[in-house]
Design a protein around this motif. Structure first.
Motif, PDB file in Angstrom:
ATOM      1  N   UNK A  32     -62.318  10.828  18.088  1.00 51.74           N
ATOM      2  CA  UNK A  32     -62.204   9.567  18.822  1.00 51.74           C
ATOM      3  C   UNK A  32     -60.954   9.649  19.681  1.00 51.74           C
ATOM      4  N   UNK A  33     -61.096   9.380  20.970  1.00 54.93           N
ATOM      5  CA  UNK A  33     -60.004   9.549  21.923  1.00 54.93           C
ATOM      6  C   UNK A  33     -59.734   8.247  22.654  1.00 54.93           C
ATOM      7  N   UNK A  34     -58.454   7.828  22.703  1.00 54.61           N
ATOM      8  CA  UNK A  34     -58.055   6.740  23.588  1.00 54.61           C
ATOM      9  C   UNK A  34     -57.293   7.366  24.761  1.00 54.61           C
ATOM     10  N   UNK A  35     -57.352   6.719  25.918  1.00 52.39           N
ATOM     11  CA  UNK A  35     -56.755   7.321  27.109  1.00 52.39           C
ATOM     12  C   UNK A  35     -57.606   8.451  27.646  1.00 52.39           C
ATOM     13  N   UNK A  36     -58.877   8.448  27.307  1.00 50.64           N
ATOM     14  CA  UNK A  36     -59.758   9.554  27.677  1.00 50.64           C
ATOM     15  C   UNK A  36     -60.065   9.647  29.155  1.00 50.64           C
TER      16      UNK A  36
ATOM     17  N   UNK B 182     -49.417   0.502  24.668  1.00 45.34           N
ATOM     18  CA  UNK B 182     -49.058   1.548  23.712  1.00 45.34           C
ATOM     19  C   UNK B 182     -48.970   1.005  22.289  1.00 45.34           C
ATOM     20  N   UNK B 183     -48.009   0.131  22.060  1.00 47.57           N
ATOM     21  CA  UNK B 183     -47.742  -0.318  20.700  1.00 47.57           C
ATOM     22  C   UNK B 183     -48.826  -1.259  20.193  1.00 47.57           C
ATOM     23  N   UNK B 184     -49.178  -2.274  20.985  1.00 44.50           N
ATOM     24  CA  UNK B 184     -50.204  -3.215  20.541  1.00 44.50           C
ATOM     25  C   UNK B 184     -51.534  -2.512  20.336  1.00 44.50           C
ATOM     26  N   UNK B 185     -51.895  -1.607  21.232  1.00 46.07           N
ATOM     27  CA  UNK B 185     -53.146  -0.864  21.092  1.00 46.07           C
ATOM     28  C   UNK B 185     -53.129  -0.008  19.830  1.00 46.07           C
TER      29      UNK B 185
ATOM     30  N   UNK C  10     -44.031  -5.816  29.527  1.00 43.98           N
ATOM     31  CA  UNK C  10     -44.963  -6.344  28.527  1.00 43.98           C
ATOM     32  C   UNK C  10     -46.268  -5.557  28.542  1.00 43.98           C
ATOM     33  N   UNK C  11     -46.738  -5.191  29.747  1.00 40.96           N
ATOM     34  CA  UNK C  11     -47.960  -4.395  29.855  1.00 40.96           C
ATOM     35  C   UNK C  11     -47.770  -3.008  29.260  1.00 40.96           C
ATOM     36  N   UNK C  12     -46.632  -2.358  29.575  1.00 38.96           N
ATOM     37  CA  UNK C  12     -46.358  -1.030  29.037  1.00 38.96           C
ATOM     38  C   UNK C  12     -46.314  -1.064  27.513  1.00 38.96           C
TER      39      UNK C  12
ATOM     40  N   UNK D  86     -52.086   4.446  27.476  1.00 38.20           N
ATOM     41  CA  UNK D  86     -50.813   3.856  27.887  1.00 38.20           C
ATOM     42  C   UNK D  86     -50.763   3.713  29.396  1.00 38.20           C
ATOM     43  N   UNK D  87     -50.392   2.535  29.877  1.00 40.57           N
ATOM     44  CA  UNK D  87     -50.265   2.329  31.317  1.00 40.57           C
ATOM     45  C   UNK D  87     -49.171   3.238  31.877  1.00 40.57           C
ATOM     46  N   UNK D  88     -49.332   3.751  33.105  1.00 47.05           N
ATOM     47  CA  UNK D  88     -48.320   4.649  33.702  1.00 47.05           C
ATOM     48  C   UNK D  88     -46.945   3.995  33.743  1.00 47.05           C
ATOM     49  N   UNK D  89     -45.944   4.734  33.293  1.00 46.46           N
ATOM     50  CA  UNK D  89     -44.612   4.137  33.129  1.00 46.46           C
ATOM     51  C   UNK D  89     -43.800   4.115  34.423  1.00 46.46           C
TER      52      UNK D  89
END
Length: 300
Positions: free
Chosen positions: A4-8, A87-90, A81-83, A67-70
């Motif tokens: 299972x992959x996130x950020x795929x 990452x963390x909330x997800x 908040x989006x960043x 993760x949204x691009x930093x």
């Protein structure tokens, strides 16, 4: 193996999908746009919009790279908040879902970045080092790693991949640099002395695959080539391979005015060494910047 992959659908995720599909692995990508997964990641890759679509379907590994691009835009309060959420909330959502499952993957490989160390100055940074500074990027990476590490309490092996600047010819950091450099308008950032820790996309994919399958691998690993370079050296090397001049500096004061707090990410740096990967027996195909840039951009 069912992964299972996130950020795929991102740069690294798409390349991982190509790599694992070629190996015959079973891939599921959790995405906000599951209908696009097959076109971006391959027809054999399944896209899901909700984790409960998997029910108790057996999973062997979870690779968490979302993760949204930093560095895409200034760090306003809304952007921070989006960043954080991406990452963390997800990752917290993933952990909550894992806790409710009877069958759990054997391993969680979770993303991080060399920004974990903060601006390291001249220090050589191995995985045993402690953070040098606590800017926003460092705090973000620390919280991401700490959240992922909680999967160990569920009996899972946890691997943390601290990635540097990923060099690829179809996206990421290098793609943003190419237009000005091709016009002969490239140059060092600030004084050019800050260290840049980089990795060729092919090596990034290979090391993730290596760590996922290495049963003894756990904890943090620096995902960077063994020869970091200063920004000025990177600039000269890119100019050479493109056969363009690269001497127009971007003054630090201009960056600070334009980007605010984000400018620290570009004006600072990390001299990171992949100590634990070397100890584990991983070999980089592209260990020098010239070899990486020539492979990616030689035809230009």
């Amino acid at each position: 193996m069912h992964i299972l992959l996130t950020g795929g659908t991102g740069l690294i995720g798409r390349a991982l999908c190509r790599h694992w599909v070629a190996q015959g692995q079973q891939l599921t990508v959790w995405s906000r746009t599951p209908e696009r997964v097959a076109s971006l990641c391959g027809a054999q890759v399944r896209g899901i919009g909700r984790l409960d679509e998997l029910a108790e379907e057996p999973l062997d590994a979870l690779v968490n790279l979302a993760g949204a691009p930093i560095a895409d835009r200034p760090w306003t309060s809304k952007r921070k908040a989006l960043l954080w959420a991406s990452r963390i909330t997800l990752t917290e959502q993933l952990l909550s879902w894992l806790e409710g499952r009877t069958q759990k993957p054997r391993v969680l490989l979770s993303g991080s970045a060399v920004g974990w160390y903060g601006d390291g100055g001249e220090r050589e940074l191995r995985e045993s080092a402690t953070p040098v500074s606590e800017d926003f990027a460092s705090q973000l990476c620390a919280a991401w790693e700490e959240t992922a590490q909680r999967a160990a309490t569920l009996g899972m092996r946890v691997v943390l991949v601290r990635t540097g600047l990923v060099l690829a010819n179809d996206g990421g950091f290098l793609k943003r640099l190419l237009p000005p450099f091709k016009l002969g308008l490239g140059g060092p950032i600030g004084n050019g002395r800050q260290w840049m820790s980089w990795v060729h996309l092919a090596d990034q994919i290979a090391l993730i695959d290596f760590l996922l399958k290495q049963e003894s691998a756990q904890g943090p690993y620096n995902a960077c080539a063994p020869q970091p370079v200063r920004n000025a050296e990177f600039t000269r090397a890119l100019g050479r391979v493109l056969r363009r001049p690269a001497f127009l500096p971007v003054p630090a004061v201009v960056l600070r005015l334009a980007l605010g707090e984000l400018s620290g990410l570009l004006l600072g740096g990390q001299r990171v060494l992949p100590a634990r990967l070397s100890e584990a027996g991983f070999s980089f195909r592209f260990s020098t910047l010239d070899s990486a840039l020539n492979d990616l951009l030689g035809r230009h």
